[in-house]
Design a protein around this motif. Structure first.
Motif, PDB file in Angstrom:
ATOM      1  N   MET A   1       0.847  -1.160   0.000  1.00  0.00           N
ATOM      2  CA  MET A   1       0.000   0.000   0.000  1.00  0.00           C
ATOM      3  C   MET A   1       0.907   1.241   0.000  1.00  0.00           C
ATOM      4  O   MET A   1       1.869   1.302   0.743  1.00  0.00           O
ATOM      5  CB  MET A   1      -0.888  -0.028   1.245  1.00  0.00           C
ATOM      6  N   LEU A   2       0.591   2.182  -0.832  1.00  0.00           N
ATOM      7  CA  LEU A   2       1.359   3.416  -0.937  1.00  0.00           C
ATOM      8  C   LEU A   2       0.753   4.452  -0.004  1.00  0.00           C
ATOM      9  O   LEU A   2      -0.458   4.683  -0.022  1.00  0.00           O
ATOM     10  CB  LEU A   2       1.333   3.912  -2.390  1.00  0.00           C
ATOM     11  N   ARG A   3       1.595   5.058   0.822  1.00  0.00           N
ATOM     12  CA  ARG A   3       1.146   6.084   1.774  1.00  0.00           C
ATOM     13  C   ARG A   3       2.098   7.271   1.738  1.00  0.00           C
ATOM     14  O   ARG A   3       3.283   7.123   1.465  1.00  0.00           O
ATOM     15  CB  ARG A   3       1.152   5.546   3.214  1.00  0.00           C
ATOM     16  N   ARG A   4       1.573   8.416   2.063  1.00  0.00           N
ATOM     17  CA  ARG A   4       2.385   9.634   2.193  1.00  0.00           C
ATOM     18  C   ARG A   4       2.530   9.938   3.679  1.00  0.00           C
ATOM     19  O   ARG A   4       1.531  10.062   4.393  1.00  0.00           O
ATOM     20  CB  ARG A   4       1.702  10.804   1.476  1.00  0.00           C
ATOM     21  N   ASP A   5       3.762  10.011   4.167  1.00  0.00           N
ATOM     22  CA  ASP A   5       4.031  10.376   5.563  1.00  0.00           C
ATOM     23  C   ASP A   5       4.253  11.879   5.593  1.00  0.00           C
ATOM     24  O   ASP A   5       5.285  12.377   5.166  1.00  0.00           O
ATOM     25  CB  ASP A   5       5.263   9.635   6.063  1.00  0.00           C
ATOM     26  N   ARG A   6       3.263  12.583   6.065  1.00  0.00           N
ATOM     27  CA  ARG A   6       3.330  14.052   6.064  1.00  0.00           C
ATOM     28  C   ARG A   6       4.364  14.581   7.051  1.00  0.00           C
ATOM     29  O   ARG A   6       4.949  15.629   6.834  1.00  0.00           O
ATOM     30  CB  ARG A   6       1.954  14.626   6.374  1.00  0.00           C
ATOM     31  N   VAL A   7       4.591  13.872   8.132  1.00  0.00           N
ATOM     32  CA  VAL A   7       5.566  14.311   9.129  1.00  0.00           C
ATOM     33  C   VAL A   7       6.978  14.256   8.553  1.00  0.00           C
ATOM     34  O   VAL A   7       7.750  15.193   8.682  1.00  0.00           O
ATOM     35  CB  VAL A   7       5.469  13.443  10.410  1.00  0.00           C
ATOM     36  N   ARG A   8       7.301  13.151   7.902  1.00  0.00           N
ATOM     37  CA  ARG A   8       8.635  12.974   7.319  1.00  0.00           C
ATOM     38  C   ARG A   8       8.740  13.521   5.904  1.00  0.00           C
ATOM     39  O   ARG A   8       9.822  13.513   5.325  1.00  0.00           O
ATOM     40  CB  ARG A   8       8.996  11.488   7.301  1.00  0.00           C
ATOM     41  N   GLU A   9       7.584  13.902   5.334  1.00  0.00           N
ATOM     42  CA  GLU A   9       7.554  14.373   3.948  1.00  0.00           C
ATOM     43  C   GLU A   9       8.158  13.306   3.026  1.00  0.00           C
ATOM     44  O   GLU A   9       9.028  13.592   2.196  1.00  0.00           O
ATOM     45  CB  GLU A   9       8.305  15.690   3.798  1.00  0.00           C
ATOM     46  N   ALA A  10       7.675  12.063   3.187  1.00  0.00           N
ATOM     47  CA  ALA A  10       8.206  10.944   2.408  1.00  0.00           C
ATOM     48  C   ALA A  10       7.060  10.061   1.930  1.00  0.00           C
ATOM     49  O   ALA A  10       6.011   9.991   2.569  1.00  0.00           O
ATOM     50  CB  ALA A  10       9.160  10.119   3.267  1.00  0.00           C
ATOM     51  N   ASP A  11       7.290   9.399   0.801  1.00  0.00           N
ATOM     52  CA  ASP A  11       6.348   8.417   0.289  1.00  0.00           C
ATOM     53  C   ASP A  11       6.803   7.049   0.758  1.00  0.00           C
ATOM     54  O   ASP A  11       7.991   6.720   0.683  1.00  0.00           O
ATOM     55  CB  ASP A  11       6.301   8.473  -1.239  1.00  0.00           C
ATOM     56  N   LEU A  12       5.852   6.266   1.265  1.00  0.00           N
ATOM     57  CA  LEU A  12       6.161   4.973   1.854  1.00  0.00           C
ATOM     58  C   LEU A  12       5.393   3.863   1.153  1.00  0.00           C
ATOM     59  O   LEU A  12       4.224   4.023   0.828  1.00  0.00           O
ATOM     60  CB  LEU A  12       5.776   4.962   3.337  1.00  0.00           C
ATOM     61  N   LEU A  13       6.063   2.749   0.976  1.00  0.00           N
ATOM     62  CA  LEU A  13       5.417   1.537   0.516  1.00  0.00           C
ATOM     63  C   LEU A  13       5.241   0.689   1.777  1.00  0.00           C
ATOM     64  O   LEU A  13       6.222   0.230   2.362  1.00  0.00           O
ATOM     65  CB  LEU A  13       6.289   0.826  -0.522  1.00  0.00           C
ATOM     66  N   VAL A  14       4.003   0.555   2.231  1.00  0.00           N
ATOM     67  CA  VAL A  14       3.716  -0.136   3.486  1.00  0.00           C
ATOM     68  C   VAL A  14       3.382  -1.592   3.178  1.00  0.00           C
ATOM     69  O   VAL A  14       2.439  -1.890   2.453  1.00  0.00           O
ATOM     70  CB  VAL A  14       2.546   0.550   4.234  1.00  0.00           C
ATOM     71  N   LEU A  15       4.189  -2.477   3.731  1.00  0.00           N
ATOM     72  CA  LEU A  15       4.064  -3.916   3.511  1.00  0.00           C
ATOM     73  C   LEU A  15       3.694  -4.586   4.832  1.00  0.00           C
ATOM     74  O   LEU A  15       3.820  -3.971   5.895  1.00  0.00           O
ATOM     75  CB  LEU A  15       5.386  -4.462   2.973  1.00  0.00           C
ATOM     76  N   PRO A  16       3.276  -5.849   4.812  1.00  0.00           N
ATOM     77  CA  PRO A  16       2.851  -6.496   6.049  1.00  0.00           C
ATOM     78  C   PRO A  16       3.863  -6.422   7.191  1.00  0.00           C
ATOM     79  O   PRO A  16       3.486  -6.205   8.329  1.00  0.00           O
ATOM     80  CB  PRO A  16       2.607  -7.950   5.625  1.00  0.00           C
ATOM     81  N   GLU A  17       5.150  -6.571   6.913  1.00  0.00           N
ATOM     82  CA  GLU A  17       6.117  -6.590   8.004  1.00  0.00           C
ATOM     83  C   GLU A  17       7.227  -5.562   7.853  1.00  0.00           C
ATOM     84  O   GLU A  17       8.242  -5.642   8.547  1.00  0.00           O
ATOM     85  CB  GLU A  17       6.721  -7.990   8.123  1.00  0.00           C
ATOM     86  N   ARG A  18       7.036  -4.581   6.975  1.00  0.00           N
ATOM     87  CA  ARG A  18       8.060  -3.556   6.807  1.00  0.00           C
ATOM     88  C   ARG A  18       7.488  -2.334   6.101  1.00  0.00           C
ATOM     89  O   ARG A  18       6.419  -2.390   5.514  1.00  0.00           O
ATOM     90  CB  ARG A  18       9.267  -4.093   6.060  1.00  0.00           C
ATOM     91  N   VAL A  19       8.274  -1.285   6.164  1.00  0.00           N
ATOM     92  CA  VAL A  19       7.938  -0.055   5.462  1.00  0.00           C
ATOM     93  C   VAL A  19       9.155   0.327   4.631  1.00  0.00           C
ATOM     94  O   VAL A  19      10.278   0.321   5.123  1.00  0.00           O
ATOM     95  CB  VAL A  19       7.589   1.078   6.456  1.00  0.00           C
TER      96      VAL A  19
END
Length: 73
Positions: A1-19
């Protein structure tokens, strides 16, 4: 799942056991992996958006690495 972390100003690929923090143009590629587009369509869109970039060679290789890691189906 693709998420935007507004605090870190980063795009994250969120996986079951890692980011995974996506850098550079990786998010442009991953955002297009919606289950409807084929690799050729993604390459075509990005080649049009970034003329002169080595999109035809690098995007399929990048997607293959994501699949090998189990981050993309």
């Amino acid at each position: 799942m693709l998420r935007r972390d507004r605090v870190r100003e980063a795009d994250l690929l969120v996986l079951p056991e890692r980011v995974v923090v996506l850098t550079g143009r990786a998010v442009d590629i991953v955002r297009r992996c919606d289950g409807r587009r084929e690799v050729a369509a993604i390459v075509g869109e990005l080649a049009e958006r970034f003329p002169g970039a080595p999109v035809p060679d690098e995007v399929p290789a990048f997607l293959a690495r994501l699949r090998e890691q189990g981050w993309l189906r």
